[in-house]
Motif scaffolding. Structure first.
Motif, mmCIF file in Angstrom:
data_model
loop_
_atom_site.group_PDB
_atom_site.id
_atom_site.type_symbol
_atom_site.label_atom_id
_atom_site.label_comp_id
_atom_site.label_asym_id
_atom_site.label_seq_id
_atom_site.Cartn_x
_atom_site.Cartn_y
_atom_site.Cartn_z
ATOM 1 N N SER A 294 44.037 -61.376 35.387
ATOM 2 C CA SER A 294 43.639 -61.235 33.896
ATOM 3 C C SER A 294 44.527 -62.108 33.047
ATOM 4 O O SER A 294 43.981 -62.933 32.240
ATOM 5 N N GLY A 295 45.604 -62.646 33.869
ATOM 6 C CA GLY A 295 46.480 -63.654 33.067
ATOM 7 C C GLY A 295 45.794 -65.096 33.089
ATOM 8 O O GLY A 295 45.549 -65.903 32.268
ATOM 9 N N VAL A 296 45.050 -65.279 34.354
ATOM 10 C CA VAL A 296 44.548 -66.705 34.599
ATOM 11 C C VAL A 296 43.247 -66.698 33.682
ATOM 12 O O VAL A 296 42.881 -67.717 33.123
ATOM 13 N N LEU A 297 42.372 -65.578 33.600
ATOM 14 C CA LEU A 297 41.269 -65.925 32.721
ATOM 15 C C LEU A 297 41.538 -65.883 31.257
ATOM 16 O O LEU A 297 41.149 -66.660 30.407
ATOM 17 N N THR A 298 42.554 -65.357 30.846
ATOM 18 C CA THR A 298 43.179 -65.381 29.404
ATOM 19 C C THR A 298 43.560 -66.675 29.161
ATOM 20 O O THR A 298 43.458 -67.506 28.166
ATOM 21 N N ARG A 299 44.335 -67.298 30.021
ATOM 22 C CA ARG A 299 45.009 -68.642 30.022
ATOM 23 C C ARG A 299 43.875 -69.693 29.909
ATOM 24 O O ARG A 299 44.126 -70.706 29.251
ATOM 25 N N HIS A 300 42.843 -69.435 30.622
ATOM 26 C CA HIS A 300 41.779 -70.645 30.322
ATOM 27 C C HIS A 300 40.600 -70.162 29.585
ATOM 28 O O HIS A 300 39.498 -70.790 29.505
ATOM 29 N N GLY A 301 40.918 -69.223 28.602
ATOM 30 C CA GLY A 301 39.866 -68.969 27.566
ATOM 31 C C GLY A 301 38.950 -67.958 27.733
ATOM 32 O O GLY A 301 37.796 -68.175 27.025
ATOM 33 N N PHE A 302 38.884 -67.339 28.918
ATOM 34 C CA PHE A 302 37.956 -66.230 28.894
ATOM 35 C C PHE A 302 38.410 -64.842 28.929
ATOM 36 O O PHE A 302 38.164 -63.771 29.434
ATOM 37 N N SER A 303 39.317 -64.569 27.665
ATOM 38 C CA SER A 303 39.842 -63.408 27.426
ATOM 39 C C SER A 303 38.798 -62.441 26.789
ATOM 40 O O SER A 303 38.996 -61.216 26.896
ATOM 41 N N ALA A 304 37.625 -63.055 26.349
ATOM 42 C CA ALA A 304 36.677 -62.153 25.987
ATOM 43 C C ALA A 304 35.963 -61.183 27.016
ATOM 44 O O ALA A 304 35.914 -60.036 26.893
ATOM 45 N N VAL A 305 35.886 -61.832 28.221
ATOM 46 C CA VAL A 305 35.496 -60.932 29.354
ATOM 47 C C VAL A 305 36.566 -60.075 29.724
ATOM 48 O O VAL A 305 36.317 -58.797 30.018
ATOM 49 N N ALA A 306 37.972 -60.632 30.066
ATOM 50 C CA ALA A 306 38.962 -59.533 30.295
ATOM 51 C C ALA A 306 39.045 -58.471 29.147
ATOM 52 O O ALA A 306 39.383 -57.256 29.526
ATOM 53 N N ARG A 307 38.806 -58.871 27.998
ATOM 54 C CA ARG A 307 38.770 -57.536 26.983
ATOM 55 C C ARG A 307 37.815 -56.762 27.169
ATOM 56 O O ARG A 307 37.992 -55.546 27.177
ATOM 57 N N ARG A 308 36.515 -56.975 27.238
ATOM 58 C CA ARG A 308 35.455 -56.186 27.420
ATOM 59 C C ARG A 308 35.382 -55.404 28.685
ATOM 60 O O ARG A 308 35.031 -54.061 28.813
ATOM 61 N N MET A 309 36.272 -55.994 29.842
ATOM 62 C CA MET A 309 36.324 -55.154 30.988
ATOM 63 C C MET A 309 37.396 -54.233 30.856
ATOM 64 O O MET A 309 37.854 -53.288 31.637
ATOM 65 N N GLY A 310 38.500 -54.470 29.926
ATOM 66 C CA GLY A 310 39.544 -53.522 29.676
ATOM 67 C C GLY A 310 40.607 -53.800 30.431
ATOM 68 O O GLY A 310 41.427 -52.930 30.800
ATOM 69 N N LEU A 311 40.963 -54.846 31.286
ATOM 70 C CA LEU A 311 41.989 -55.307 32.123
ATOM 71 C C LEU A 311 43.106 -55.197 31.437
ATOM 72 O O LEU A 311 44.206 -54.566 32.206
#
Length: 589
Positions: free
Chosen positions: A19-36
């Motif tokens: 989750s942290g790596v996704l957010t750090r590289h600009g993919f928090s939209a995916v992490a957010r929709r997944m509810g991580l």
């Protein structure tokens, strides 16, 4: 053996890392929709790359929200995510790079640059792994073993060695503990895939769990060096009678699931050839003929023929190495590829559409009129170009993209082949910069047409169809008897599926539920009023009936707003909550 509690704690830590790596590289939209973030008890982080105004509360997740406006930049960030997450995810990216039916072209191109950023193992670790894998002292197997590795990757390292009989060999040594780490990451990937399917309905076409299952099969095969040895030998048998093609010999006495010992072949790297030279053009012809033989005659092909996996001897013999990834095609799949090639060359819109439908699996109703219109647009685009300027790989990607747009899931074997063919085409253009790929491939196309429509092939098709029709006719009486028995017993039912009827049923069900809740609320209010009518008690100077009335009014108001919200969200957006994917989340593989 790791306890379930420790495994669960480890998985949660890994999920938090992902989750942290996704957010750090600009993919928090995916992490957010997944509810991580919510799942891990973390606050929702803002995405520093979300500069394009993506709505966090959007009901759907479109391409711009996932990738951003600049897909090349997003592809580079995605590659960095995979590299940072380690060997398993690097391998996943390499598998995804063979799937132009799933990822946009920018991502396919970027994933080719994935690098295994792993430290080299010490010689002591290598020696211990060799002795464990072969069951003896290293000196009993090798007269000499070079300490410095030739290459290091996420799965293992390659070393130059000499057998006791003096033959030089390459020894591929698997990294200690890599199998357990990959299996642990596979559990995480399955969990994430199921989470995607449960929370983001738009990914249904891409079937994340099926992709992870395919990846699991590929990477576990790659972890078993005995299977790679079998692939090398099968390829060698297929090309035993073919000049200018060679594969290294496997030494089975010095090979196990973790150790692979192969013949060392002294040859130049393909990238060292001078483009446009007489030698380069001869190698080009050999590569093209070998690809045609692998795919359309043997049905067994090298799945990753990049320049690092192809060597060239002084006599221009082409040497293929590294058979961890291979592909297989049935005879019917070979025929489908020939049909696609011929229909593309002739510009047959109907033929291309029919072949793509046969090669894939429609995920819903396909609008053939629109599908053929998209194919015609692609054909007209390339029809206006000179034959020598046509990028065949790009043409294939666009055709596959049209199939994806119309929700036709292409078989994974074709996807691996597409990537391998595009890699070979890129190599061929480097070997001959002025290459006219159509002119070079036309003689092979004529051979394919002759093979596809040969008298033997047509006769075989007639015989197969006749046998199938004969079996069908023989089964008709039995099937009719079964139908009549079902009619007499009342077991025959006919199901009519109509989206409009289904929507009416859903609407009536929702409406009935709301009416029922309204009646319950009204009944409770009337009953409470009747029960409290005879009481004159007061609380802090306020009659109980007044307090009860206010409470009932508050409950009724809450029910009203809840029903109104349900109508707006559930009725307008028709958000679907699927229970089965959530259930699968808690089922470990």
């Amino acid at each position: 053996m790791v306890s379930p509690v420790k495994a669960a704690v480890k998985d949660i830590k890994r999920l938090r890392e992902i989750s942290g790596v996704l957010t750090r590289h600009g993919f928090s939209a995916v992490a957010r929709r997944m509810g991580l973030g919510r799942l891990l008890g973390e606050p929702e982080a803002a995405d520093e790359f979300e500069r394009d105004g993506a709505d966090p509360e959007a009901e759907t997740l479109d391409g711009d929200e996932i990738f951003g406006k600049d897909r090349r930049q997003a592809a580079e960030r995605f590659r960095k995510v995979l590299e940072e997450l380690g060997p398993t995810f690097v391998k996943l990216g390499q598998v995804l790079s063979t799937r132009p039916d799933i990822l946009p072209p920018e991502f396919i191109l970027e994933l080719k640059h994935l690098q295994d950023r792993v430290p080299t193992l010490s010689f002591e670790q290598i020696k211990a792994q060799v002795e464990t894998g072969l069951g003896g002292n290293m000196e009993d197997f090798y007269a000499e073993f070079r300490e410095k590795p030739l290459a290091a990757a996420s799965i293992g390292q390659a070393h130059l060695a000499t057998l006791c009989d003096g033959r030089d060999v390459i020894v591929k040594v698997q990294r200690p503990g890599i199998r357990a780490k990959i299996r642990s990451d596979l559990d995480i990937l399955y969990y994430l895939a199921r989470l995607l399917e449960a929370t983001i309905e738009e990914v249904e076409l891409y079937t994340p769990t099926a992709i992870v299952r395919e990846f699991e099969r590929a990477i576990l095969d790659e972890l078993d060096f005995l299977k790679e040895a079998q692939n090398i030998e099968e390829f060698g048998r297929n090309f035993a009678e073919v000049e200018k093609i060679e594969v290294p010999e496997v030494f089975h006495d010095f090979t196990s699931a973790e150790i692979l010992t192969m013949e060392f072949i002294d040859a130049d790297r393909l990238s060292e050839l001078e483009g446009g030279s007489e030698r380069a053009i001869e190698v080009l012809d050999t590569l093209l003929s070998s690809l045609v033989k692998m795919v359309l005659y043997d049905g067994f092909f090298h799945g990753d023929p990049h320049p690092g996996n192809i060597l060239v001897r002084e006599d221009n013999t082409v040497v293929f190495i590294d058979f961890g990834l291979v592909g297989r095609l049935s005879e019917s799949q070979q025929d489908a590829i020939i049909d696609l090639v011929l229909t593309v060359l002739t510009g047959d819109i109907d033929g291309i559409s029919r072949t793509l439908l046969a090669m894939g699996k429609p995920m819903g109703r396909v609008n053939l009129r629109e599908f053929k219109a998209d194919i015609r647009t692609i054909r007209d685009k390339y029809l206006a170009m000179n034959l020598g300027d046509i990028e065949v790989g790009e043409l294939v990607q666009e055709i596959m993209g049209a199939a994806q747009t119309h929700r036709i899931r292409i078989n994974t074997n074709y996807a691996v082949l597409s990537k391998a063919a595009m890699t070979i085409e890129g190599i061929m253009r480097e070997l001959e910069p002025d290459l006219d790929i159509m002119a070079k491939g036309m003689p092979y196309a004529k051979q394919l047409a002759a093979r596809r429509f040969s008298a033997r092939k047509i006769m075989q098709g007639v015989v197969n169809s006749s046998m199938g029709f004969s079996g069908f006719v023989q089964q008709i009486p039995q099937q009719m008897d079964q139908i009549m028995m079902d009619l007499e017993s009342g077991n025959l039912t006919i199901t009519i599926k109509n989206d409009s009827i289904d929507e009416i049923g859903t609407f009536l069900n929702t409406l009935g539920t709301r009416v029922f809740l309204g009646i319950i609320a009204a009944g409770l209010a009337v009953s409470a009023a009747q029960l409290l009518r005879g009481f004159e008690y007061q609380v802090f100077g306020t009659p109980v009936t007044v307090i009860g009335g206010f409470l009932l009014a508050a409950i009724a108001l809450g029910l009203f707003w809840w029903a109104l919200t349900w109508h707006i969200v559930g009725g307008s957006a028709r958000t679907k909550l699927r229970v089965s994917p959530f259930v699968r989340l808690f089922r470990r593989k």
